[in-house]
Scaffold this motif. Structure first.
Motif, PDB file in Angstrom:
ATOM      1  N   ALA A  26      26.727 104.502  46.689  1.00  0.00           N
ATOM      2  CA  ALA A  26      25.998 104.960  45.518  1.00  0.00           C
ATOM      3  C   ALA A  26      24.993 106.024  45.941  1.00  0.00           C
ATOM      4  CB  ALA A  26      25.267 103.792  44.852  1.00  0.00           C
ATOM      5  N   GLU A  29      22.261 109.245  40.699  1.00  0.00           N
ATOM      6  CA  GLU A  29      23.042 109.649  39.526  1.00  0.00           C
ATOM      7  C   GLU A  29      24.506 109.940  39.853  1.00  0.00           C
ATOM      8  OE1 GLU A  29      22.064 109.371  36.464  1.00  0.00           O
ATOM      9  OE2 GLU A  29      20.072 108.747  37.110  1.00  0.00           O
ATOM     10  N   GLY A  30      25.059 109.200  40.820  1.00  0.00           N
ATOM     11  CA  GLY A  30      26.457 109.414  41.141  1.00  0.00           C
ATOM     12  C   GLY A  30      26.988 108.447  42.174  1.00  0.00           C
ATOM     13  N   VAL A  31      28.227 108.724  42.605  1.00  0.00           N
ATOM     14  CA  VAL A  31      28.919 107.868  43.566  1.00  0.00           C
ATOM     15  C   VAL A  31      29.699 108.736  44.538  1.00  0.00           C
ATOM     16  CG1 VAL A  31      30.697 106.094  43.870  1.00  0.00           C
ATOM     17  CG2 VAL A  31      29.146 105.954  41.926  1.00  0.00           C
ATOM     18  N   ARG A 193      18.757 102.465  38.624  1.00  0.00           N
ATOM     19  CA  ARG A 193      19.938 103.249  38.273  1.00  0.00           C
ATOM     20  C   ARG A 193      20.854 103.418  39.494  1.00  0.00           C
ATOM     21  NH1 ARG A 193      20.535 105.607  33.604  1.00  0.00           N
ATOM     22  NH2 ARG A 193      21.865 107.254  34.451  1.00  0.00           N
ATOM     23  N   GLN A 196      22.830 100.412  39.699  1.00  0.00           N
ATOM     24  CA  GLN A 196      23.866 100.408  38.666  1.00  0.00           C
ATOM     25  C   GLN A 196      25.078 101.212  39.134  1.00  0.00           C
ATOM     26  OE1 GLN A 196      21.154 101.688  35.354  1.00  0.00           O
ATOM     27  NE2 GLN A 196      22.227 100.103  34.188  1.00  0.00           N
ATOM     28  N   TYR A 197      24.831 102.358  39.755  1.00  0.00           N
ATOM     29  CA  TYR A 197      25.936 103.144  40.304  1.00  0.00           C
ATOM     30  C   TYR A 197      26.611 102.397  41.455  1.00  0.00           C
ATOM     31  CZ  TYR A 197      25.207 107.387  37.586  1.00  0.00           C
ATOM     32  OH  TYR A 197      25.147 108.299  36.567  1.00  0.00           O
ATOM     33  N   ALA A 200      28.954 100.242  39.748  1.00  0.00           N
ATOM     34  CA  ALA A 200      30.086 101.040  39.260  1.00  0.00           C
ATOM     35  C   ALA A 200      31.062 101.345  40.390  1.00  0.00           C
ATOM     36  CB  ALA A 200      29.571 102.333  38.634  1.00  0.00           C
ATOM     37  N   GLU A 201      30.523 101.636  41.563  1.00  0.00           N
ATOM     38  CA  GLU A 201      31.372 101.895  42.731  1.00  0.00           C
ATOM     39  C   GLU A 201      32.239 100.681  43.053  1.00  0.00           C
ATOM     40  OE1 GLU A 201      30.995 101.251  47.350  1.00  0.00           O
ATOM     41  OE2 GLU A 201      29.132 101.758  46.302  1.00  0.00           O
ATOM     42  N   PRO A 307      26.707  98.414  35.427  1.00  0.00           N
ATOM     43  CA  PRO A 307      26.637  99.835  35.069  1.00  0.00           C
ATOM     44  C   PRO A 307      26.968 100.076  33.602  1.00  0.00           C
ATOM     45  CG  PRO A 307      28.730  99.356  36.107  1.00  0.00           C
ATOM     46  CD  PRO A 307      27.943  98.063  36.136  1.00  0.00           C
ATOM     47  N   GLN A 311      28.129 105.634  33.576  1.00  0.00           N
ATOM     48  CA  GLN A 311      28.057 105.536  35.031  1.00  0.00           C
ATOM     49  C   GLN A 311      29.419 105.198  35.635  1.00  0.00           C
ATOM     50  OE1 GLN A 311      24.880 102.642  34.992  1.00  0.00           O
ATOM     51  NE2 GLN A 311      23.351 104.157  35.629  1.00  0.00           N
ATOM     52  N   SER A 315      31.876 107.295  38.372  1.00  0.00           N
ATOM     53  CA  SER A 315      32.507 106.666  39.531  1.00  0.00           C
ATOM     54  C   SER A 315      34.022 106.888  39.519  1.00  0.00           C
ATOM     55  CB  SER A 315      32.192 105.160  39.537  1.00  0.00           C
ATOM     56  OG  SER A 315      32.650 104.548  40.720  1.00  0.00           O
TER      57      SER A 315
END
Length: 335
Positions: A26, A29-31, A193, A196-197, A200-201, A307, A311, A315
């Motif tokens: 993570a 704001e991304g993965v 956050r 959360q990512y 999501a990953e 997530p 989000q 991912s």
């Protein structure tokens, strides 16, 4: 911060389409996902645009040989992940900073030039960030190893009669230290956050390993917890440390000897912990042995959060882009 350790030779039963085992991380704001030939990061910008950062994977032959040796492969893999992961984390932090603190006085052409420079990092920048990532990992691990050992020695002294209990107390202090740190940082919006990512990953990895189509709806049905997570590795390093430090051949007579011994044995603890993680991942589908991985899954209750659909979409975009480039580069190398 590396969250999902890549176990290329894992033995977990997968579908035919999911025979490759991937790892990820993570970022802000991304993965990021690590493929066989490329590492890809997808980041959602403030205008909802998803941007990608792609770095081909290049490993020197001597490093590949070390990664095949039990105990050593764990240490090499962790340091390599820390170095490469830092590059992607730095990319996401720069994108976040640009969105949150835009330079309103910058000329449009200067902004475009900066964007081009960032898309093609110089070798010195990549090496610098990689070294910083490795050093930050080593420093963090030393802090979480040395401080609990010193506290235990100062408060409880050196009990030669029951050294196992002494080491168990040290382990409990270490776990308390770790849980408190994770809980405190999880209260900040940015880290929440990030977690959360992280979730999501894990969901995307589990969905891929489950052989389902990678849609937001399908991915959200999977758990945010995963056996190969680096959070599990952290727990195992504490447990393995207690066992190794309690061996009768490792004794000390002062606080400084105790700290020196912990630092000296740190590579051994990391190597054995990595092998333990591999074993629990291979045994995760066996009813009795799967419980070995539960402590790591419990810790992930802190290091991952559920997530949002947006989000998860980021991912999925990162993972699909990684698969696409991986296949293209694989075809090119086989031609």
């Amino acid at each position: 911060m590396q969250f999902l350790i890549l176990l290329k030779d894992g033995d977990s039963p997968l579908s035919q389409d999911a025979r490759n085992i991937y790892g990820g991380q993570a970022v802000i704001e991304g993965v990021m996902f690590a493929g066989k030939h490329v590492n890809v990061t997808a980041v959602r910008r403030k205008n909802d645009e998803i941007v990608f950062y792609e770095v081909p994977r290049t490993t020197k032959p001597w490093i590949q040989k070390l990664k095949k040796i039990p105990l050593l492969r764990g240490i090499v893999g962790i340091l390599e992940s820390s170095a490469k992961g830092s590059q992607h984390l730095n990319f996401s932090m720069e994108a976040y900073a640009e969105d949150e603190y835009p330079d309103e006085n910058a000329k449009e052409e200067e902004a475009e030039k900066k964007k081009e420079e960032k898309s093609g990092w110089s070798l010195s920048m990549i090496v610098g960030v990689a070294v910083a990532g490795v050093l930050s990992f080593i420093f963090g691990k030393l802090v979480f190893t040395v401080v609990p050992a010193a506290i235990t020695e100062l408060i409880f002294g050196h009990d030669k009669v029951n050294i196992v209990v002494n080491n168990l107390i040290e382990g409990l202090i270490k776990i308390t230290f770790l849980l408190s740190y994770l809980y405190i940082i999880s209260l900040t919006p940015l880290i929440k956050r990030l977690f959360q990512y992280h979730g999501a990953e894990h969901k995307v990895i589990s969905a891929y390993e489950g052989g389902v189509d990678l849609t937001v709806k399908n991915v959200q049905r999977f758990t945010r917890l995963h056996y190969r997570c680096g959070s599990s590795f952290i727990v195992f390093s504490v447990i393995v440390g207690v066992v190794i430090y309690s061996l009768p051949i490792f004794t000390w007579d002062s606080m400084w000897e105790r700290i020196y011994l912990r630092v000296l044995l740190l590579p051994v603890v990391l190597g054995v912990s990595y092998e333990t993680l591999r074993f629990t991942n291979a045994m995760r589908d066996m009813p009795l042995l799967r419980s070995l991985g539960y402590p790591g899954l419990w810790l992930q209750k802190l290091t991952t959060k559920e997530p949002t659909d947006e989000q998860v979409a980021v991912s999925i975009a990162s993972f699909k882009r990684m698969l696409e480039i991986d296949r293209q580069m694989g075809m090119g190398k086989s031609a």
